[in-house]
Motif scaffolding. Structure first.
Motif, PDB file in Angstrom:
ATOM      1  N   SER A  29       0.827  -1.209   0.000  1.00 13.61           N
ATOM      2  CA  SER A  29       0.000   0.000   0.000  1.00 13.61           C
ATOM      3  C   SER A  29       0.861   1.259   0.000  1.00 13.61           C
ATOM      4  CB  SER A  29      -0.939  -0.006   1.210  1.00 13.61           C
ATOM      5  OG  SER A  29      -1.837  -1.094   1.151  1.00 13.61           O
ATOM      6  N   ASN A  57       0.647   4.212  -2.893  1.00 15.38           N
ATOM      7  CA  ASN A  57       0.457   5.610  -2.522  1.00 15.38           C
ATOM      8  C   ASN A  57       1.621   6.474  -3.008  1.00 15.38           C
ATOM      9  OD1 ASN A  57      -1.938   4.993  -1.210  1.00 15.38           O
ATOM     10  ND2 ASN A  57      -1.018   4.900   0.818  1.00 15.38           N
ATOM     11  N   LYS A  64      -2.765   9.457  -1.205  1.00 15.06           N
ATOM     12  CA  LYS A  64      -3.140   8.304  -0.404  1.00 15.06           C
ATOM     13  C   LYS A  64      -4.472   7.735  -0.888  1.00 15.06           C
ATOM     14  CE  LYS A  64      -3.678   6.879   4.386  1.00 15.06           C
ATOM     15  NZ  LYS A  64      -3.433   7.258   5.783  1.00 15.06           N
ATOM     16  N   ALA A 109      -4.807   4.114  -0.162  1.00 13.09           N
ATOM     17  CA  ALA A 109      -4.864   2.892   0.643  1.00 13.09           C
ATOM     18  C   ALA A 109      -4.305   3.177   2.018  1.00 13.09           C
ATOM     19  CB  ALA A 109      -4.061   1.766  -0.025  1.00 13.09           C
ATOM     20  N   VAL A 162      -2.281   2.725   5.436  1.00  8.45           N
ATOM     21  CA  VAL A 162      -0.938   2.211   5.700  1.00  8.45           C
ATOM     22  C   VAL A 162      -0.707   2.223   7.203  1.00  8.45           C
ATOM     23  CG1 VAL A 162       1.525   2.583   5.371  1.00  8.45           C
ATOM     24  CG2 VAL A 162      -0.058   3.076   3.503  1.00  8.45           C
ATOM     25  N   THR A 185      -4.478  -4.378   4.634  1.00 13.16           N
ATOM     26  CA  THR A 185      -5.334  -4.393   3.450  1.00 13.16           C
ATOM     27  C   THR A 185      -6.177  -5.660   3.448  1.00 13.16           C
ATOM     28  OG1 THR A 185      -3.733  -3.123   2.172  1.00 13.16           O
ATOM     29  CG2 THR A 185      -5.382  -4.350   0.926  1.00 13.16           C
ATOM     30  N   GLN A 243      -8.131  -3.233  -3.979  1.00 15.63           N
ATOM     31  CA  GLN A 243      -8.276  -1.808  -4.230  1.00 15.63           C
ATOM     32  C   GLN A 243      -7.541  -1.437  -5.515  1.00 15.63           C
ATOM     33  OE1 GLN A 243      -7.713   0.730  -0.699  1.00 15.63           O
ATOM     34  NE2 GLN A 243      -7.434  -1.136   0.478  1.00 15.63           N
ATOM     35  N   ASP A 287      -4.048  -3.293  -5.437  1.00 18.21           N
ATOM     36  CA  ASP A 287      -3.435  -3.479  -4.123  1.00 18.21           C
ATOM     37  C   ASP A 287      -4.126  -4.657  -3.453  1.00 18.21           C
ATOM     38  OD1 ASP A 287      -2.092  -3.224  -1.764  1.00 18.21           O
ATOM     39  OD2 ASP A 287      -3.138  -1.422  -1.100  1.00 18.21           O
TER      40      ASP A 287
END
Length: 317
Positions: free
Chosen positions: A37, A41, A47, A49, A51, A58, A62, A77
């Motif tokens: 992630s 990003n 951003k 996702a 983190v 996760t 995504q 992701d």
């Protein structure tokens, strides 16, 4: 969240693309907490996702969308590949498997600060089993934590690949070069999304992930895997976004941790979540949260479907 297979991309955003323009799906896979992630990003420079330092953050597939003049890369992701111990764990590993089946390129993220593990060798076998003909790029992440004279030969030898780079998703070293290498591995194709769109996730999903991120960061090790968020209300009125969220845990003791002494923890979660949401939405946010106990929800397929997990009906309960 919608599926991300190429068969789902029915409409092309722009037909004004030259023969050298490339596009396609890149499945980002690796062990939990290897930095997938963070890398996405970093490439997108925003951003999309959550983190945290905790593994298996996760949970769902995504889509991150990177666009430049030469290409549009659709990053999937995925959850960290691990040995599952619940319906949720089965689902998370299944998400990663399905992403590999759909991908035009498999990007395998490895940890530069440690030697390859049995988990890494299992992923190498998985790549050969699920996507034997899919081009592979290896990215050796966390070089900021590795010895400057570290030898990565053992990492590169884990599987056949078309690209291999040491990178640091945290400080950006090698990230631009990695994006260029991935572009070269993609097939020719058009843009499927507008150039300024960075994610396919809707605002409800993003809001739930931001709240979950703050809980993971602020609470003990017991909480991260036991918490789930359901957005029960999301509406804008008089330039204020009103959000109501249910926070589910599996035991009463976990509920007590999230609420905290005299309500201090849930207040802090609310304050930090609201600040992050206001920055994202560029609007005032009124956030209300309720903490509820749903026993063993990670083993309850029907409840997980209610939360938006796309479990097959044959999934065990």
């Amino acid at each position: 969240m919608p599926g991300c297979g190429m068969s789902d991309l029915d409409s092309v955003f722009s037909d004004d693309w030259g023969e050298d323009h490339r596009s396609g799906l890149v499945a980002v896979v690796g062990r939990p907490n290897v930095g997938k992630s963070t890398l996405i990003n970093s490439i997108l420079q925003q951003k999309i996702a959550i983190v945290t330092a905790k593994p298996q953050t996760t949970r769902q597939r995504q889509l991150g969308i990177y666009t430049d003049d030469a290409a549009q890369i659709l990053f999937i992701d995925t959850p960290g590949i691990h040995k599952p111990k619940s319906v949720l764990g089965d689902y998370m590993v299944g998400v990663a498997h399905d992403a590999l089946k759909d991908a035009d390129v498999a990007l395998w993220l490895l940890d530069a600060s440690a030697p390859p593990t049995n988990g890494d060798r299992s992923i190498a076998a998985l790549l050969e089993d699920i996507a034997p003909k899919t081009p592979r790029a290896l990215a050796l992440n966390k070089i900021d934590l590795a010895h400057k004279d570290a030898d990565y030969t053992e990492h590169w030898a884990l599987c056949e690949h078309q690209s291999a780079l040491p990178i640091s998703a945290k400080d950006g070293r090698g990230v631009a070069e990695l994006a260029a290498n991935l572009t070269a591995l993609l097939p020719q194709g058009p843009r499927y999304y507008p150039a300024d769109q960075a994610s396919e996730a809707n605002l409800r999903f993003i809001a739930s992930e931001i709240i979950r991120e703050r809980i993971i960061e602020l609470t003990s090790d017991e909480i991260p895997h036991a918490v789930a968020i359901e957005i029960t209300r999301f509406r804008e009125k008089h330039h204020v976004v009103h959000i109501e969220a249910s926070i589910f845990v599996e035991r009463g003791s976990q509920k007590g941790i999230i609420i905290g002494k005299r309500g201090d923890m849930i207040k802090r979660i609310g304050i930090e979540s609201r600040a992050a949401l206001e920055a994202l939405l560029d609007a005032r946010v009124n956030l209300e949260t309720r903490v509820k106990v749903q026993k063993n929800w990670r083993g309850n397929a029907e409840f997980m479907r209610r939360l938006g997990y796309r479990l097959p009906r044959r999934q065990r309960v």
